[in-house]
Design a protein around this motif. Structure first.
Motif, PDB file in Angstrom:
ATOM      1  N   PHE A  41      36.236   1.342 -28.755  1.00  0.00           N
ATOM      2  CA  PHE A  41      36.280   0.699 -27.440  1.00  0.00           C
ATOM      3  C   PHE A  41      35.045   1.123 -26.654  1.00  0.00           C
ATOM      4  CE2 PHE A  41      37.306   1.220 -22.905  1.00  0.00           C
ATOM      5  CZ  PHE A  41      37.558  -0.101 -22.575  1.00  0.00           C
ATOM      6  N   SER A  43      33.567   0.872 -22.883  1.00  0.00           N
ATOM      7  CA  SER A  43      33.925   0.483 -21.514  1.00  0.00           C
ATOM      8  C   SER A  43      32.833  -0.399 -20.919  1.00  0.00           C
ATOM      9  CB  SER A  43      34.155   1.717 -20.640  1.00  0.00           C
ATOM     10  OG  SER A  43      32.964   2.470 -20.545  1.00  0.00           O
ATOM     11  N   ASP A  46      35.182  -3.804 -16.295  1.00  0.00           N
ATOM     12  CA  ASP A  46      36.573  -4.014 -15.897  1.00  0.00           C
ATOM     13  C   ASP A  46      37.274  -2.677 -15.686  1.00  0.00           C
ATOM     14  OD1 ASP A  46      37.177  -3.144 -18.481  1.00  0.00           O
ATOM     15  OD2 ASP A  46      37.687  -5.139 -19.213  1.00  0.00           O
ATOM     16  N   GLN A  47      38.573  -2.732 -15.426  1.00  0.00           N
ATOM     17  CA  GLN A  47      39.322  -1.519 -15.079  1.00  0.00           C
ATOM     18  C   GLN A  47      40.008  -0.874 -16.277  1.00  0.00           C
ATOM     19  OE1 GLN A  47      41.728  -2.067 -11.512  1.00  0.00           O
ATOM     20  NE2 GLN A  47      40.466  -3.845 -11.001  1.00  0.00           N
ATOM     21  N   GLY A  48      39.623  -1.282 -17.473  1.00  0.00           N
ATOM     22  CA  GLY A  48      40.196  -0.684 -18.671  1.00  0.00           C
ATOM     23  C   GLY A  48      40.850  -1.725 -19.551  1.00  0.00           C
ATOM     24  N   THR A  70      46.022   2.792 -21.803  1.00  0.00           N
ATOM     25  CA  THR A  70      44.826   2.223 -21.179  1.00  0.00           C
ATOM     26  C   THR A  70      43.612   3.091 -21.472  1.00  0.00           C
ATOM     27  OG1 THR A  70      46.143   1.261 -19.416  1.00  0.00           O
ATOM     28  CG2 THR A  70      43.794   1.534 -18.983  1.00  0.00           C
ATOM     29  N   MET A  71      42.547   2.446 -21.934  1.00  0.00           N
ATOM     30  CA  MET A  71      41.283   3.131 -22.222  1.00  0.00           C
ATOM     31  C   MET A  71      40.280   2.718 -21.149  1.00  0.00           C
ATOM     32  SD  MET A  71      41.219   2.618 -26.368  1.00  0.00           S
ATOM     33  CE  MET A  71      41.649   0.891 -26.270  1.00  0.00           C
ATOM     34  N   THR A  72      39.652   3.697 -20.508  1.00  0.00           N
ATOM     35  CA  THR A  72      38.699   3.404 -19.431  1.00  0.00           C
ATOM     36  C   THR A  72      37.305   3.951 -19.709  1.00  0.00           C
ATOM     37  OG1 THR A  72      39.398   5.378 -18.233  1.00  0.00           O
ATOM     38  CG2 THR A  72      40.497   3.298 -17.652  1.00  0.00           C
ATOM     39  N   THR A  73      37.177   4.765 -20.744  1.00  0.00           N
ATOM     40  CA  THR A  73      35.867   5.298 -21.141  1.00  0.00           C
ATOM     41  C   THR A  73      35.663   5.025 -22.627  1.00  0.00           C
ATOM     42  OG1 THR A  73      36.799   7.468 -21.664  1.00  0.00           O
ATOM     43  CG2 THR A  73      35.948   7.161 -19.425  1.00  0.00           C
ATOM     44  N   ASP A  74      34.424   5.104 -23.081  1.00  0.00           N
ATOM     45  CA  ASP A  74      34.132   4.867 -24.496  1.00  0.00           C
ATOM     46  C   ASP A  74      34.992   5.797 -25.342  1.00  0.00           C
ATOM     47  OD1 ASP A  74      32.203   3.284 -23.346  1.00  0.00           O
ATOM     48  OD2 ASP A  74      30.503   4.298 -24.265  1.00  0.00           O
ATOM     49  N   GLN A  94      42.384  -6.789 -21.257  1.00  0.00           N
ATOM     50  CA  GLN A  94      42.194  -6.055 -20.006  1.00  0.00           C
ATOM     51  C   GLN A  94      43.569  -5.700 -19.451  1.00  0.00           C
ATOM     52  OE1 GLN A  94      40.036  -8.876 -17.612  1.00  0.00           O
ATOM     53  NE2 GLN A  94      38.083  -7.883 -17.997  1.00  0.00           N
ATOM     54  N   HIS A 105      34.771  -5.734 -21.194  1.00  0.00           N
ATOM     55  CA  HIS A 105      34.750  -4.550 -22.048  1.00  0.00           C
ATOM     56  C   HIS A 105      34.362  -5.033 -23.437  1.00  0.00           C
ATOM     57  CE1 HIS A 105      38.875  -6.094 -22.520  1.00  0.00           C
ATOM     58  NE2 HIS A 105      38.746  -5.693 -23.772  1.00  0.00           N
TER      59      HIS A 105
END
Length: 135
Positions: A41, A43, A46-48, A70-74, A94, A105
């Motif tokens: 993933f 980032s 978007d918000q994740g 929810t993933m929000t960072t690489d 998303q 993303h």
């Protein structure tokens, strides 16, 4: 949603007509077999996002065989699931329905592989070709 390829990665972006961005693809599975999904993933704006696996009606039923939070960072996704239908669907989506038009993303290296049962072992196999003498 708008799906595109950016630097050889799958980019999933929201658009004003469809709410949160989602991409999916189906694969054929053996019911009762265990599989592992791995994906990278990346980032974006978007918000994740999440990745989940379910039947083709999983978005409407909310029933999935496996997935991530929810993933929000690489990061990398890595989970196992047991197939419950011959057609399983991987959902990449998303988490927020109100992301701005164009928020995105990305995904890379998405792999689904069957899991070897614990009572089996895979070893390296070497195959050697030897010519037979001519008579």
């Amino acid at each position: 949603s708008t799906l595109s390829v950016n630097s050889q990665k799958l980019r999933i972006a929201s658009d004003s007509s469809s709410g949160n961005a989602i991409g999916y693809f189906d694969f054929t599975a053996i019911v009762g077999a265990k599989y592992r999904l791995k994906a990278d993933f990346i980032s974006g704006t978007d918000q994740g996002a999440k990745v989940s696996v379910g039947k083709t009606d999983a978005l409407s039923t909310g029933t999935y065989q496996g997935g991530t939070g929810t993933m929000t960072t690489d990061t990398s996704a890595n989970f196992t699931f047991t197939a419950v239908a011959t057609t399983q669907r991987i959902y990449l989506y998303q988490v927020e329905g109100d992301d701005a038009d164009g928020d995105y993303h990305e995904w890379d290296n998405i792999v689904v592989s069957p899991q070897v049962p614990s009572d089996f072992e895979i070893n390296d196999i070497t195959i050697v070709y030897r010519e037979k003498p001519m008579k």
